[in-house]
Design a protein around this motif. Structure first.
Motif, short mmCIF file in Angstrom:
data_model
loop_
_atom_site.label_atom_id
_atom_site.label_comp_id
_atom_site.label_asym_id
_atom_site.label_seq_id
_atom_site.Cartn_x
_atom_site.Cartn_y
_atom_site.Cartn_z
N ALA A 91 0.83 -1.21 0.00
CA ALA A 91 0.00 0.00 0.00
C ALA A 91 0.86 1.26 0.00
CB ALA A 91 -0.92 0.00 1.21
N LEU A 92 1.96 1.23 0.75
CA LEU A 92 2.87 2.37 0.74
C LEU A 92 3.46 2.57 -0.65
CD1 LEU A 92 4.61 4.61 1.94
CD2 LEU A 92 6.17 2.84 2.82
N ASP A 93 3.92 1.50 -1.27
CA ASP A 93 4.51 1.60 -2.60
C ASP A 93 3.47 2.12 -3.60
OD1 ASP A 93 6.80 1.19 -4.31
OD2 ASP A 93 5.71 -0.49 -5.21
N ASN B 56 3.87 5.86 -5.67
CA ASN B 56 3.80 6.01 -7.12
C ASN B 56 2.59 6.85 -7.54
OD1 ASN B 56 6.09 4.36 -8.10
ND2 ASN B 56 5.03 2.71 -7.06
N LYS B 57 1.45 6.59 -6.92
CA LYS B 57 0.22 7.28 -7.29
C LYS B 57 0.32 8.78 -7.02
CE LYS B 57 -4.23 7.15 -8.44
NZ LYS B 57 -4.69 6.69 -9.79
N PHE B 58 0.80 9.14 -5.84
CA PHE B 58 0.83 10.56 -5.50
C PHE B 58 1.99 11.29 -6.17
CE2 PHE B 58 -2.11 8.99 -2.34
CZ PHE B 58 -3.09 9.97 -2.40
N SER B 59 3.04 10.57 -6.49
CA SER B 59 4.08 11.18 -7.30
C SER B 59 3.52 11.55 -8.67
CB SER B 59 5.26 10.21 -7.45
OG SER B 59 6.24 10.74 -8.30
N ASP B 60 2.76 10.64 -9.26
CA ASP B 60 2.14 10.92 -10.56
C ASP B 60 1.15 12.08 -10.47
OD1 ASP B 60 3.55 8.83 -11.66
OD2 ASP B 60 1.88 7.41 -11.62
N MET B 61 0.57 12.29 -9.28
CA MET B 61 -0.39 13.37 -9.09
C MET B 61 0.30 14.70 -8.75
SD MET B 61 -3.21 11.16 -6.91
CE MET B 61 -4.18 12.58 -6.37
N GLY B 62 1.63 14.71 -8.73
CA GLY B 62 2.36 15.96 -8.53
C GLY B 62 2.72 16.28 -7.10
N LEU C 107 6.72 10.27 7.08
CA LEU C 107 6.48 11.29 6.07
C LEU C 107 7.69 11.28 5.14
CD1 LEU C 107 5.30 14.98 6.79
CD2 LEU C 107 6.61 14.27 4.78
N PHE C 108 7.51 10.74 3.95
CA PHE C 108 8.60 10.55 3.01
C PHE C 108 8.69 11.69 2.00
CE2 PHE C 108 7.76 6.08 4.15
CZ PHE C 108 9.06 5.62 4.39
N ARG C 109 9.90 12.09 1.71
CA ARG C 109 10.16 12.87 0.50
C ARG C 109 10.26 11.85 -0.62
NH1 ARG C 109 15.02 14.52 -2.23
NH2 ARG C 109 14.67 16.39 -3.49
N ILE C 110 9.33 11.87 -1.55
CA ILE C 110 9.23 10.82 -2.56
C ILE C 110 10.50 10.73 -3.40
CG2 ILE C 110 7.92 10.01 -4.55
CD1 ILE C 110 5.43 11.32 -3.30
N GLU C 111 11.06 11.87 -3.74
CA GLU C 111 12.26 11.87 -4.59
C GLU C 111 13.45 11.22 -3.89
OE1 GLU C 111 13.96 12.15 -8.12
OE2 GLU C 111 11.90 12.82 -7.71
N ILE D 177 17.19 6.14 -4.16
CA ILE D 177 17.83 4.90 -3.71
C ILE D 177 17.17 3.67 -4.36
CG2 ILE D 177 18.63 5.88 -1.54
CD1 ILE D 177 16.34 4.33 -0.14
N GLY D 178 16.42 3.91 -5.43
CA GLY D 178 15.84 2.80 -6.18
C GLY D 178 14.41 2.49 -5.85
N GLY D 179 13.75 3.34 -5.06
CA GLY D 179 12.37 3.12 -4.69
C GLY D 179 12.24 2.24 -3.46
N LEU D 180 11.02 2.00 -3.04
CA LEU D 180 10.78 1.21 -1.85
C LEU D 180 11.16 -0.25 -2.10
CD1 LEU D 180 9.42 1.58 1.04
CD2 LEU D 180 7.41 0.49 0.00
N ASP D 181 12.02 -0.79 -1.24
CA ASP D 181 12.47 -2.17 -1.37
C ASP D 181 11.69 -3.04 -0.38
OD1 ASP D 181 13.78 -4.60 -1.46
OD2 ASP D 181 15.59 -3.87 -0.47
N TYR D 182 10.77 -3.84 -0.90
CA TYR D 182 10.09 -4.81 -0.04
C TYR D 182 10.04 -6.19 -0.70
CZ TYR D 182 5.82 -3.76 -2.81
OH TYR D 182 4.90 -3.58 -3.82
#
Length: 246
Positions: free
Chosen positions: A64-66, A70-76, A149-153, A158-163
């Motif tokens: 859900a976090l991942d 991605n979703k909110f990054s696409d939303m700006g 509270l993540f800074r998405i960038e 670091i390659g995105g969320l690693d799970y």
């Protein structure tokens, strides 16, 4: 991405009353942020009646976090505040606005903060998260993923969320925030924004879930940090630095 925009997501799974409680608290204390507060229903057995989105299946915390990153990054949006539904803020309001402004000050001092979190009144697993009222904030090597509270960038860098290999998500918060710390992205606990948390409020009601999640966590962390990962993580906490002013 130059514009700072914050999405606040409450992850719903379990008791709808808990989700409603934190949502209503934030809408009451931060009415100007209402359009940026979202409830994501992770295909909960008891659906949340006013969710922003209900997923077609339970993809657990990490999935859900991942999805939201991605979703909110696409939303700006530049930042994502990912809240458990079993928290409640206890410090001075307004909660969202206060945290956002304090994060802006931290960014100006240290450079872009990779992940920020409120402190907690109690925490049986992570002593670095416990409120120190005499302090402003702490720089720590990793955090508990109750309300990161993540800074998405920063995560993208670091390659995105690693799970990978850990669908249930336990340990994903620790490893990914440690990875941000190791990459030079500050990891911050704020002692002037404080929350209460009901541990395992949902997980303990799912028969066998805690044992299964613990098994996957152990394999996941061992693969990334070695067999002595618990000792390593404890040693990492000696690097915590407390600050009594900005």
């Amino acid at each position: 991405m130059s514009e700072r925009r914050l999405a606040v997501v409450i992850l719903h799974y379990g008791d709808p009353d808990l989700t409603a409680r934190v949502k209503e608290q934030l809408k009451r204390t931060d009415p100007k942020w209402a359009e940026n507060i979202f409830v994501l229903d992770n295909h909960a057995p008891c659906p949340f009646p006013d969710s922003w989105l209900r997923l077609e299946k339970n993809i657990y915390w990490a999935g859900a976090l991942d999805y939201c990153l991605n979703k909110f990054s696409d939303m700006g949006y530049s930042h994502l505040w990912f809240l458990n539904n079993d928290i409640l803020f206890g410090s001075k309001s307004p909660h969202i606005q206060r945290a956002w402004k304090r994060l802006e000050l931290l960014d100006s001092r240290f450079g872009p903060v990779g992940v920020y979190s409120p402190s907690t009144y109690k925490n049986q697993y992570h002593p670095q998260m416990i409120e120190k009222p005499e302090m402003q904030y702490s720089i720590v090597p990793y955090i508990d993923g109750i309300a990161p509270l993540f800074r998405i960038e920063s995560l993208k860098s670091i390659g995105g969320l690693d799970y990978e290999g850990n669908p249930y998500g336990y340990g994903v918060d620790v490893w990914n925030t440690l990875a941000l710390h190791r990459a030079g992205c500050p990891v911050v606990v704020d002692h002037q924004v404080v929350m209460r948390h009901i541990y395992h409020s949902t997980a303990k009601n799912e028969i066998g879930f805690l044992d299964t999640a613990s098994h996957f966590e152990s394999e996941y962390m061992t693969k990334r940090l070695g067999n002595d990962y618990k000792i390593l993580l404890k040693d990492e906490l000696t690097l915590c630095r407390d600050f009594d002013k900005f």
